[in-house]
Design a protein around this motif. Structure first.
Motif, PDB file in Angstrom:
ATOM      1  N   TYR A  47       0.823  -1.209   0.000  1.00  0.00           N
ATOM      2  CA  TYR A  47       0.000   0.000   0.000  1.00  0.00           C
ATOM      3  C   TYR A  47       0.856   1.258   0.000  1.00  0.00           C
ATOM      4  N   ALA A  48       0.339   2.296  -0.609  1.00  0.00           N
ATOM      5  CA  ALA A  48       0.938   3.609  -0.469  1.00  0.00           C
ATOM      6  C   ALA A  48       0.755   4.067   0.978  1.00  0.00           C
ATOM      7  N   ASN A  49       1.724   4.803   1.485  1.00  0.00           N
ATOM      8  CA  ASN A  49       1.645   5.272   2.878  1.00  0.00           C
ATOM      9  C   ASN A  49       0.379   6.083   3.127  1.00  0.00           C
ATOM     10  N   SER A  50      -0.054   6.809   2.115  1.00  0.00           N
ATOM     11  CA  SER A  50      -1.193   7.709   2.284  1.00  0.00           C
ATOM     12  C   SER A  50      -2.524   6.975   2.462  1.00  0.00           C
ATOM     13  N   VAL A  51      -2.574   5.693   2.114  1.00  0.00           N
ATOM     14  CA  VAL A  51      -3.835   4.957   2.205  1.00  0.00           C
ATOM     15  C   VAL A  51      -3.763   3.777   3.163  1.00  0.00           C
ATOM     16  N   ARG A  52      -2.573   3.466   3.630  1.00  0.00           N
ATOM     17  CA  ARG A  52      -2.421   2.290   4.510  1.00  0.00           C
ATOM     18  C   ARG A  52      -3.281   2.458   5.753  1.00  0.00           C
ATOM     19  N   GLY A  53      -4.029   1.400   6.083  1.00  0.00           N
ATOM     20  CA  GLY A  53      -4.907   1.442   7.237  1.00  0.00           C
ATOM     21  C   GLY A  53      -6.317   1.906   6.911  1.00  0.00           C
ATOM     22  N   ARG A  54      -6.506   2.497   5.732  1.00  0.00           N
ATOM     23  CA  ARG A  54      -7.834   2.950   5.328  1.00  0.00           C
ATOM     24  C   ARG A  54      -8.365   2.162   4.119  1.00  0.00           C
ATOM     25  N   PHE A  55      -7.469   1.771   3.225  1.00  0.00           N
ATOM     26  CA  PHE A  55      -7.853   1.047   2.022  1.00  0.00           C
ATOM     27  C   PHE A  55      -7.432  -0.422   2.157  1.00  0.00           C
ATOM     28  N   THR A  56      -8.217  -1.296   1.548  1.00  0.00           N
ATOM     29  CA  THR A  56      -7.895  -2.714   1.523  1.00  0.00           C
ATOM     30  C   THR A  56      -8.066  -3.245   0.107  1.00  0.00           C
ATOM     31  N   ILE A  57      -6.999  -3.847  -0.411  1.00  0.00           N
ATOM     32  CA  ILE A  57      -7.066  -4.476  -1.727  1.00  0.00           C
ATOM     33  C   ILE A  57      -7.256  -5.966  -1.536  1.00  0.00           C
ATOM     34  N   SER A  58      -8.078  -6.556  -2.388  1.00  0.00           N
ATOM     35  CA  SER A  58      -8.290  -7.996  -2.329  1.00  0.00           C
ATOM     36  C   SER A  58      -8.559  -8.500  -3.749  1.00  0.00           C
ATOM     37  N   ARG A  59      -8.471  -9.794  -3.911  1.00  0.00           N
ATOM     38  CA  ARG A  59      -8.715 -10.374  -5.224  1.00  0.00           C
ATOM     39  C   ARG A  59      -9.473 -11.683  -5.091  1.00  0.00           C
ATOM     40  N   ASP A  60     -10.271 -11.970  -6.093  1.00  0.00           N
ATOM     41  CA  ASP A  60     -10.975 -13.241  -6.203  1.00  0.00           C
ATOM     42  C   ASP A  60     -10.450 -13.897  -7.470  1.00  0.00           C
ATOM     43  N   ASN A  61      -9.549 -14.839  -7.313  1.00  0.00           N
ATOM     44  CA  ASN A  61      -8.909 -15.450  -8.473  1.00  0.00           C
ATOM     45  C   ASN A  61      -9.906 -16.244  -9.328  1.00  0.00           C
ATOM     46  N   ALA A  62     -10.914 -16.799  -8.700  1.00  0.00           N
ATOM     47  CA  ALA A  62     -11.917 -17.557  -9.450  1.00  0.00           C
ATOM     48  C   ALA A  62     -12.702 -16.649 -10.395  1.00  0.00           C
ATOM     49  N   LYS A  63     -12.871 -15.394  -9.976  1.00  0.00           N
ATOM     50  CA  LYS A  63     -13.605 -14.425 -10.799  1.00  0.00           C
ATOM     51  C   LYS A  63     -12.661 -13.488 -11.553  1.00  0.00           C
ATOM     52  N   SER A  64     -11.358 -13.650 -11.339  1.00  0.00           N
ATOM     53  CA  SER A  64     -10.363 -12.773 -11.977  1.00  0.00           C
ATOM     54  C   SER A  64     -10.658 -11.311 -11.699  1.00  0.00           C
ATOM     55  N   THR A  65     -11.037 -11.035 -10.481  1.00  0.00           N
ATOM     56  CA  THR A  65     -11.483  -9.698 -10.091  1.00  0.00           C
ATOM     57  C   THR A  65     -10.645  -9.161  -8.939  1.00  0.00           C
ATOM     58  N   VAL A  66     -10.359  -7.889  -9.004  1.00  0.00           N
ATOM     59  CA  VAL A  66      -9.677  -7.203  -7.920  1.00  0.00           C
ATOM     60  C   VAL A  66     -10.614  -6.149  -7.348  1.00  0.00           C
ATOM     61  N   TYR A  67     -10.514  -5.951  -6.047  1.00  0.00           N
ATOM     62  CA  TYR A  67     -11.358  -4.995  -5.339  1.00  0.00           C
ATOM     63  C   TYR A  67     -10.482  -4.006  -4.575  1.00  0.00           C
ATOM     64  N   LEU A  68     -11.026  -2.830  -4.362  1.00  0.00           N
ATOM     65  CA  LEU A  68     -10.385  -1.852  -3.492  1.00  0.00           C
ATOM     66  C   LEU A  68     -11.464  -1.287  -2.576  1.00  0.00           C
ATOM     67  N   GLN A  69     -11.409  -1.691  -1.321  1.00  0.00           N
ATOM     68  CA  GLN A  69     -12.325  -1.148  -0.329  1.00  0.00           C
ATOM     69  C   GLN A  69     -11.686   0.094   0.266  1.00  0.00           C
ATOM     70  N   MET A  70     -12.371   1.213   0.129  1.00  0.00           N
ATOM     71  CA  MET A  70     -11.832   2.494   0.581  1.00  0.00           C
ATOM     72  C   MET A  70     -12.706   3.021   1.712  1.00  0.00           C
ATOM     73  N   ASN A  71     -12.133   3.106   2.884  1.00  0.00           N
ATOM     74  CA  ASN A  71     -12.832   3.614   4.062  1.00  0.00           C
ATOM     75  C   ASN A  71     -12.189   4.920   4.526  1.00  0.00           C
ATOM     76  N   SER A  72     -12.913   5.632   5.358  1.00  0.00           N
ATOM     77  CA  SER A  72     -12.401   6.897   5.910  1.00  0.00           C
ATOM     78  C   SER A  72     -11.843   7.796   4.815  1.00  0.00           C
ATOM     79  N   LEU A  73     -12.604   7.944   3.775  1.00  0.00           N
ATOM     80  CA  LEU A  73     -12.135   8.711   2.621  1.00  0.00           C
ATOM     81  C   LEU A  73     -11.925  10.177   2.970  1.00  0.00           C
ATOM     82  N   LYS A  74     -10.911  10.749   2.339  1.00  0.00           N
ATOM     83  CA  LYS A  74     -10.540  12.148   2.544  1.00  0.00           C
ATOM     84  C   LYS A  74     -10.635  12.905   1.216  1.00  0.00           C
ATOM     85  N   PRO A  75     -10.815  14.209   1.268  1.00  0.00           N
ATOM     86  CA  PRO A  75     -10.857  14.975   0.009  1.00  0.00           C
ATOM     87  C   PRO A  75      -9.619  14.756  -0.855  1.00  0.00           C
TER      88      PRO A  75
END
Length: 120
Positions: A59-87
């Motif tokens: 993770y980039a330092n600016s998003v660590r602890g707020r964003f979570t990346i995950s992947r579903d290999n069966a669906k060949s899909t990547v996700y980015l959950q973004m919490n505590s978003l800032k301007p």
């Protein structure tokens, strides 16, 4: 020709959450690392988060602890959950796959970009 299709961007208030997803359309053979990048107006594109085929994340330092990346290999899909978003998270977000398409050549593929706007 393989294309990466993104979804999930939008407008959210500061402190809110969004979830981005990205999956390929078209035939391909293998996917290695998946990632998310972003580009704010008048700034260079920067790496947000990456995840290897084995699940190792970075993770980039600016998003660590707020964003979570995950992947579903069966669906060949990547996700980015973004919490505590800032301007300052406001940007166009691009997914990136290092993958082997129909030409059997390993190379980077990019999504078309999805706008994320965080209001203060």
């Amino acid at each position: 020709q393989v294309q990466l299709v993104e979804s999930g961007g939008g407008l959210v208030q500061a402190g809110g959450s969004l979830r981005l997803s990205c999956a390929p359309s078209g035939r391909f053979f293998s996917i290695n690392t998946m990632g998310w990048y972003r580009q704010a107006p008048e700034k260079q594109r920067e790496q947000v988060a990456t995840i290897t085929v084995g699940g190792t994340t970075n993770y980039a330092n600016s998003v660590r602890g707020r964003f979570t990346i995950s992947r579903d290999n069966a669906k060949s899909t990547v996700y980015l959950q973004m919490n505590s978003l800032k301007p300052e998270d406001t940007a166009v977000y691009y997914c990136n796959f290092y993958m082997r398409g129909r030409d059997l050549i390993w190379k980077d593929y990019w999504g078309q970009g999805t706008q994320v706007t965080v209001s203060s």
